[in-house]
Scaffold this motif. Sequence first.
Motif: not given
Length: 243
Positions: A41-56
């Motif tokens: 609501a503040t109008g400021v872009a915020a970080v979002q966390f993401s899950q990496i693709a499992l490397p194996y």
Amino acid sequence: MKTTRREFVQRTLKATAITAIGAPLALDALAGSAPAATVPATGVAAVQFSQIALPYAYNALEPSIDAQTMEIHYTKHHATYIKNVNEAIVAEKITYASEKDFFANASRLSDKARNNGGGAWNHNFFWESMKPGAAAPSGKLADALNSSFGSIDKFKEQFNEAATKRFGSGWAWLIKDGSKLKIGSTPNQDNPLMDSSDFKGTPLLALDVWEHAYYLKYQNKRPEYIANWWKVVNWDEVAKRFA
């Protein structure tokens, strides 16, 4: 309108993003690069966390870590941390623009945001800390470990002790603190990047000692899990972090 079995299965797969056991998981919304930042609501872009693709593949680290544990750990526990922290960021109007800033202000965050943010980041770091057929540390990293702890074996002994003696759930870490290498542990989903942590530094290696990381195979035998984990440590990745 009656839902067919085919439609039900397709919806379930889409919702859970689970592939067959033994295959790496690709999450459209979570894997790979982070999605576009949300704008509270503040109008400021915020970080979002993401899950990496499992490397194996889920079974790639057997017998050290079994396929069933890996699948549940990745698709259930880790995916839930990702979902919960991103919900907290929006609901609580958190506006830190990066994971680094998020953790640098961990003491200001709610328990939900801090715990799930730690769980999201720690697990991404953990997956990349392992690989099939790992070799021994070498080069500058090996020199630093020998210099800091006396030998590679002594380093492992101290790390094992930190992991074994962490009461309840938590993590064991190798960190870089200035020019020094240090071993320690954190409770729950805390990590050394958090301003609220008693153990701070740049993470180089981490071991998850929550029971969900090993209980299906090892039950209460945490030391056995730790001993077998060394067989899958990705020393190449640790060396990159150290450089």
